[in-house]
Design a protein around this motif. Sequence first.
Motif, PDB file in Angstrom:
ATOM      1  N   THR A  49       0.847  -1.235  -0.053  1.00 55.15           N
ATOM      2  CA  THR A  49       0.081   0.279   0.085  1.00 55.15           C
ATOM      3  C   THR A  49       0.983   1.228  -0.147  1.00 55.15           C
ATOM      4  N   LEU A  50       0.533   2.253  -1.026  1.00 55.10           N
ATOM      5  CA  LEU A  50       1.398   3.529  -1.052  1.00 55.10           C
ATOM      6  C   LEU A  50       0.400   4.554  -1.194  1.00 55.10           C
ATOM      7  N   ALA A  51       0.798   5.498  -0.737  1.00 61.64           N
ATOM      8  CA  ALA A  51      -0.150   6.823  -0.661  1.00 61.64           C
ATOM      9  C   ALA A  51      -0.327   7.423  -2.136  1.00 61.64           C
ATOM     10  N   TYR A  52      -1.283   8.041  -2.478  1.00 59.41           N
ATOM     11  CA  TYR A  52      -1.371   8.835  -3.638  1.00 59.41           C
ATOM     12  C   TYR A  52       0.097   9.517  -4.109  1.00 59.41           C
ATOM     13  N   GLY A  53       0.403   9.753  -5.059  1.00 60.07           N
ATOM     14  CA  GLY A  53       1.913  10.582  -5.514  1.00 60.07           C
ATOM     15  C   GLY A  53       2.939   9.568  -5.454  1.00 60.07           C
ATOM     16  N   HIS A  54       2.928   8.219  -5.093  1.00 54.08           N
ATOM     17  CA  HIS A  54       3.915   7.713  -5.279  1.00 54.08           C
ATOM     18  C   HIS A  54       3.840   6.626  -6.578  1.00 54.08           C
ATOM     19  N   GLU A  55       5.072   6.149  -7.142  1.00 52.89           N
ATOM     20  CA  GLU A  55       4.760   5.044  -8.229  1.00 52.89           C
ATOM     21  C   GLU A  55       4.673   3.948  -7.450  1.00 52.89           C
ATOM     22  N   VAL A  56       3.678   3.232  -8.198  1.00 57.23           N
ATOM     23  CA  VAL A  56       3.228   1.805  -7.784  1.00 57.23           C
ATOM     24  C   VAL A  56       3.544   0.794  -9.032  1.00 57.23           C
ATOM     25  N   VAL A  57       4.087  -0.380  -8.464  1.00 57.23           N
ATOM     26  CA  VAL A  57       4.450  -1.016  -9.615  1.00 57.23           C
ATOM     27  C   VAL A  57       3.389  -2.490  -9.538  1.00 57.23           C
ATOM     28  N   LEU A  58       2.776  -2.681 -10.802  1.00 61.95           N
ATOM     29  CA  LEU A  58       1.956  -3.708 -10.996  1.00 61.95           C
ATOM     30  C   LEU A  58       2.771  -4.832 -11.500  1.00 61.95           C
ATOM     31  N   PRO A  59       3.027  -5.797 -10.415  1.00 63.19           N
ATOM     32  CA  PRO A  59       3.912  -6.758 -10.931  1.00 63.19           C
ATOM     33  C   PRO A  59       3.262  -7.597 -12.230  1.00 63.19           C
ATOM     34  N   ASP A  60       4.231  -8.753 -12.431  1.00 66.38           N
ATOM     35  CA  ASP A  60       3.777  -9.503 -13.486  1.00 66.38           C
ATOM     36  C   ASP A  60       2.613 -10.449 -13.076  1.00 66.38           C
ATOM     37  N   PRO A  61       1.915 -10.621 -13.984  1.00 59.41           N
ATOM     38  CA  PRO A  61       1.987 -10.621 -15.723  1.00 59.41           C
ATOM     39  C   PRO A  61       1.627  -9.249 -15.946  1.00 59.41           C
ATOM     40  N   ILE A  62       1.505  -8.104 -15.422  1.00 57.56           N
ATOM     41  CA  ILE A  62       1.166  -6.780 -15.747  1.00 57.56           C
ATOM     42  C   ILE A  62       2.472  -6.087 -16.308  1.00 57.56           C
ATOM     43  N   GLY A  63       3.257  -5.770 -15.337  1.00 61.24           N
ATOM     44  CA  GLY A  63       4.678  -5.249 -15.759  1.00 61.24           C
ATOM     45  C   GLY A  63       4.586  -3.932 -15.971  1.00 61.24           C
ATOM     46  N   VAL A  64       3.661  -3.273 -15.138  1.00 58.61           N
ATOM     47  CA  VAL A  64       3.476  -1.508 -15.413  1.00 58.61           C
ATOM     48  C   VAL A  64       3.740  -0.810 -14.067  1.00 58.61           C
ATOM     49  N   THR A  65       4.197   0.247 -14.280  1.00 56.93           N
ATOM     50  CA  THR A  65       4.531   0.940 -13.040  1.00 56.93           C
ATOM     51  C   THR A  65       3.651   2.421 -13.348  1.00 56.93           C
ATOM     52  N   LEU A  66       2.847   2.585 -12.279  1.00 53.72           N
ATOM     53  CA  LEU A  66       1.923   3.667 -12.324  1.00 53.72           C
ATOM     54  C   LEU A  66       2.361   4.790 -11.602  1.00 53.72           C
ATOM     55  N   ASP A  67       2.365   6.181 -12.019  1.00 55.50           N
ATOM     56  CA  ASP A  67       2.635   7.361 -11.246  1.00 55.50           C
ATOM     57  C   ASP A  67       1.372   7.763 -10.757  1.00 55.50           C
ATOM     58  N   THR A  68       0.926   7.696  -9.580  1.00 54.35           N
ATOM     59  CA  THR A  68      -0.347   7.980  -8.846  1.00 54.35           C
ATOM     60  C   THR A  68      -0.568   9.307  -8.559  1.00 54.35           C
ATOM     61  N   GLU A  69       0.249  10.359  -8.989  1.00 49.87           N
ATOM     62  CA  GLU A  69       0.007  11.736  -8.525  1.00 49.87           C
ATOM     63  C   GLU A  69      -1.068  12.248  -8.967  1.00 49.87           C
ATOM     64  N   GLU A  70      -1.567  11.713 -10.265  1.00 51.52           N
ATOM     65  CA  GLU A  70      -2.948  12.588 -10.756  1.00 51.52           C
ATOM     66  C   GLU A  70      -4.019  12.011  -9.966  1.00 51.52           C
ATOM     67  N   LEU A  71      -4.054  10.867  -9.145  1.00 50.93           N
ATOM     68  CA  LEU A  71      -5.088  10.541  -8.375  1.00 50.93           C
ATOM     69  C   LEU A  71      -5.529  11.326  -7.326  1.00 50.93           C
ATOM     70  N   LYS A  72      -4.693  12.266  -6.893  1.00 53.04           N
ATOM     71  CA  LYS A  72      -4.974  13.267  -5.913  1.00 53.04           C
ATOM     72  C   LYS A  72      -5.737  14.425  -6.362  1.00 53.04           C
ATOM     73  N   ARG A  73      -6.225  14.414  -7.655  1.00 55.47           N
ATOM     74  CA  ARG A  73      -7.143  15.341  -8.301  1.00 55.47           C
ATOM     75  C   ARG A  73      -8.438  14.580  -8.137  1.00 55.47           C
ATOM     76  N   TYR A  74      -8.675  13.469  -7.966  1.00 53.42           N
ATOM     77  CA  TYR A  74      -9.913  12.891  -7.500  1.00 53.42           C
ATOM     78  C   TYR A  74     -10.378  12.676  -6.139  1.00 53.42           C
ATOM     79  N   ALA A  75      -9.397  13.059  -5.217  1.00 51.78           N
ATOM     80  CA  ALA A  75      -9.622  12.819  -3.829  1.00 51.78           C
ATOM     81  C   ALA A  75     -10.542  13.904  -3.225  1.00 51.78           C
ATOM     82  N   ARG A  76     -11.430  13.558  -1.941  1.00 45.46           N
ATOM     83  CA  ARG A  76     -12.272  14.501  -1.531  1.00 45.46           C
ATOM     84  C   ARG A  76     -11.556  14.999  -0.205  1.00 45.46           C
TER      85      ARG A  76
END
Length: 193
Positions: free
Chosen positions: A166-193
């Motif tokens: 678990t990581l707070a919005y704003g961190h890079e989150v790794v989606l492990p194999d079989p996905i193999g994608v890293t998400l920069d979650t900074e944009e999710l802060k726009r959708y927080a209340r």
Amino acid sequence: MAVMTTERPQMELDQFRGIAMAAEREDVVLEFINGRIGVKPVPDGDHGEIIRWVSKRCMQHRPDLWLYAEQGLRVDRYRGGHAKPDGALARDGAFAGQGEWADPEPVLMVVEVTSYDSDTRQRDRIEKPVAYAEAGIPVYLLIDRDAGAVTVHSEPNDGRYESIATLAYGHEVVLPDPIGVTLDTEELKRYAR
């Protein structure tokens, strides 16, 4: 000696379907997990934007995959459970010909975005990780709007996920194999209340 049980009988799937069709005309969506009805509110605009965001990021890095919104899945092979995750990541055409409740085998990742309701803790944080792990879905991505965090469940084994990060919005989150994608979650802060 007769044994008495206090367990109530579980609802039949056909009964659930009838109730679910009626509920779709209201402001809730119903799910059937482990013989119990789960109720969640109809998604709001920020919920939809978060799903769009996940879909876009996955497609940028893995154009061979598609995030299917609200695809019904048979998530519990042993007790007849059914769920409609906010998103199910699979290869194009993975659900062709399967009908309303598809086999979860081709699903590489399910995505849930929490709703602002009283059942989200039980439904998204407790019941669904178990159901998805039992179904053998490799990754469960929970975007928790209450906590302002992203949780990646992976390595399903014996009805539970062995790895949970678990990581707070704003961190890079790794989606492990079989996905193999890293998400920069900074944009999710726009959708927080």
